[in-house]
Design an enzyme around this catalytic site. Structure first.
Site, mmCIF file in Angstrom:
data_model
loop_
_atom_site.group_PDB
_atom_site.id
_atom_site.type_symbol
_atom_site.label_atom_id
_atom_site.label_comp_id
_atom_site.label_asym_id
_atom_site.label_seq_id
_atom_site.Cartn_x
_atom_site.Cartn_y
_atom_site.Cartn_z
ATOM 1 N N THR A 116 1.142 -0.849 -0.371
ATOM 2 C CA THR A 116 -0.444 -0.149 0.271
ATOM 3 C C THR A 116 0.789 1.177 0.244
ATOM 4 O OG1 THR A 116 -1.988 1.683 1.579
ATOM 5 C CG2 THR A 116 -0.250 -0.349 2.439
ATOM 6 N N TYR A 140 -1.736 0.317 10.335
ATOM 7 C CA TYR A 140 -1.852 -0.435 8.670
ATOM 8 C C TYR A 140 -0.559 -0.229 8.421
ATOM 9 C CZ TYR A 140 -3.031 -1.376 3.959
ATOM 10 O OH TYR A 140 -3.308 -1.555 2.857
#
Ligand code: UDP
Length: 341
Positions: A116, A140
């Protein structure tokens, strides 16, 4: 090729499974359906199991004997990761270790990993190149960064192991025929929330923060159509199969839109003037994330075909309307089952 796809019943995974199917690959989806859906698997077979269940994982590898793995299964909601870091590290990092152990034990040496843009944190440059320092600002992003480090170390230790890590920017849109799309129990992504507000499912859309150091004060993101993203996975698979070395690639269009620009585009595309409120910042949001994408274009030959915000929104809008009828049919089916019908 035989491709083992974790999280293949989820939003991104299901689009890649569709693309793999169209190319004639043999697919096994490994998904515990905690956020995925059985109906989203348009190709191959589905094993319903958790990556934490190492016996089920081992058994699936033993039976399928995959040539390659694509690893989508993960928890992905930034604010949730801020509130619940331990669960995020368990699901995103510990489960990836289970998967790697199974790959090594069964001699599967090719992995395509879903990373990501959140690994960059507040990058300070735009577009961001892959060589930018990794400095995530939420658990995350950290969980994905740790996985990338683990992959790098694994390559050093094991000659027959290679991977491609794809750092996704903001994935949106849906299948052109509206067969699959985002179907989370609770929508958190901007475009989906804006569309749900346009449909009247939410009273208003909150804009999280208008005091960011960007031209209109709202955050800028690089929104990429999920089908362009899926195409890159198929190219990455071909690249590894042809002997390509382990690499990390950004995956985005190379230009961004602010939250306000997205809101205007959703209003324009749907023709619905839904209500919007400006609220405070959401935790863990970097002001700007735009992909430098020269590397993936040069090495994988990736060419985006759907670089058009209105098209992204249009396909997501078609899907939202379909999802509504799908959800109604499913809940009707449930009622029938319960009443013995
Ligand atoms: N956002 C917003 N309102 C919403 C959802 C998101 O203003 O209801 C903003 C969010 O703060 C971020 C951008 O939209 O700046 C994209 O957020 P999203 O959750 O879609 O993706 P992320 O960039 O967090 O992966």
């Amino acid at each position: 090729m035989k491709v083992f796809v974790t999280g293949g019943a989820g939003y991104i995974g299901s689009h890649v499974v569709k693309a793999l199917g169209e190319k004639g690959h043999d697919v096994l989806v490994y998904d515990d359906l905690r956020t995925g859906n059985r109906w989203a698997v348009l190709h191959g077979r589905l094993v319903v199991a958790d990556l934490a269940d190492v016996q089920a994982l081992d058994e699936a590898f033993r039976q399928f004997r995959p040539d390659a793995v694509m690893h989508f299964a993960a928890s992905i909601v930034v604010p949730e990761s801020v509130r619940n870091p331990v669960e995020y590290y368990l699901n995103n990092t510990a489960c990836t270790l289970n998967l790697l152990r199974a790959m090594l034990a069964h001699g599967t040496g090719r992995l395509i990993f879903s990373s990501t843009a959140a690994v960059y944190g507040i990058a300070g440059t735009s577009p961001i190149r892959e060589t930018a320092p990794l400095a995530p600002i939420n658990p995350y992003g950290t969980s994905k960064m740790v996985n990338e480090i683990i992959l790098r170390d694994t390559v050093f230790a094991h000659d027959d192991f290679r991977y491609v890590s794809l750092r996704y920017f903001n994935v949106a849109g849906a299948d052109g025929q509206a067969r699959i799309g985002q179907a989370y129990k609770e929508a958190t992504h901007l475009i989906t929330r804006a569309l749900k507000t346009a449909r009247g499912e939410m009273e208003r859309l909150d804009i999280y923060g208008t005091d960011y150091p960007t031209p209109d004060g709202t955050c800028i993101r690089d929104y990429i159509h999920v089908e362009d993203l899926a195409d890159a996975h198929v190219l990455a698979l071909d690249y590894l199969a042809a002997g390509g070395a382990s690499e990390v690639f950004n995956l985005g269009y190379g230009h961004g839109f602010s939250v306000r620009e997205v809101v205007n585009a959703v209003r324009r595309t749907t023709g619905i003037d839904f209500s919007v409120a400006e609220t405070g910042r959401r935790e863990g949001d970097p002001p700007e994330l735009v992909a430098g994408n020269e590397k993936i274009k040069a090495l994988l030959g990736w060419r985006p075909l759907r670089d058009d915000l209105d098209h992204i929104i249009k396909t997501a809008w078609q899907w939202e309307r379909k999802l509504d009828s799908l959800t109604r049919t499913l809940s009707h089916g449930e009622r029938e089952k319960r009443s013995g019908g």
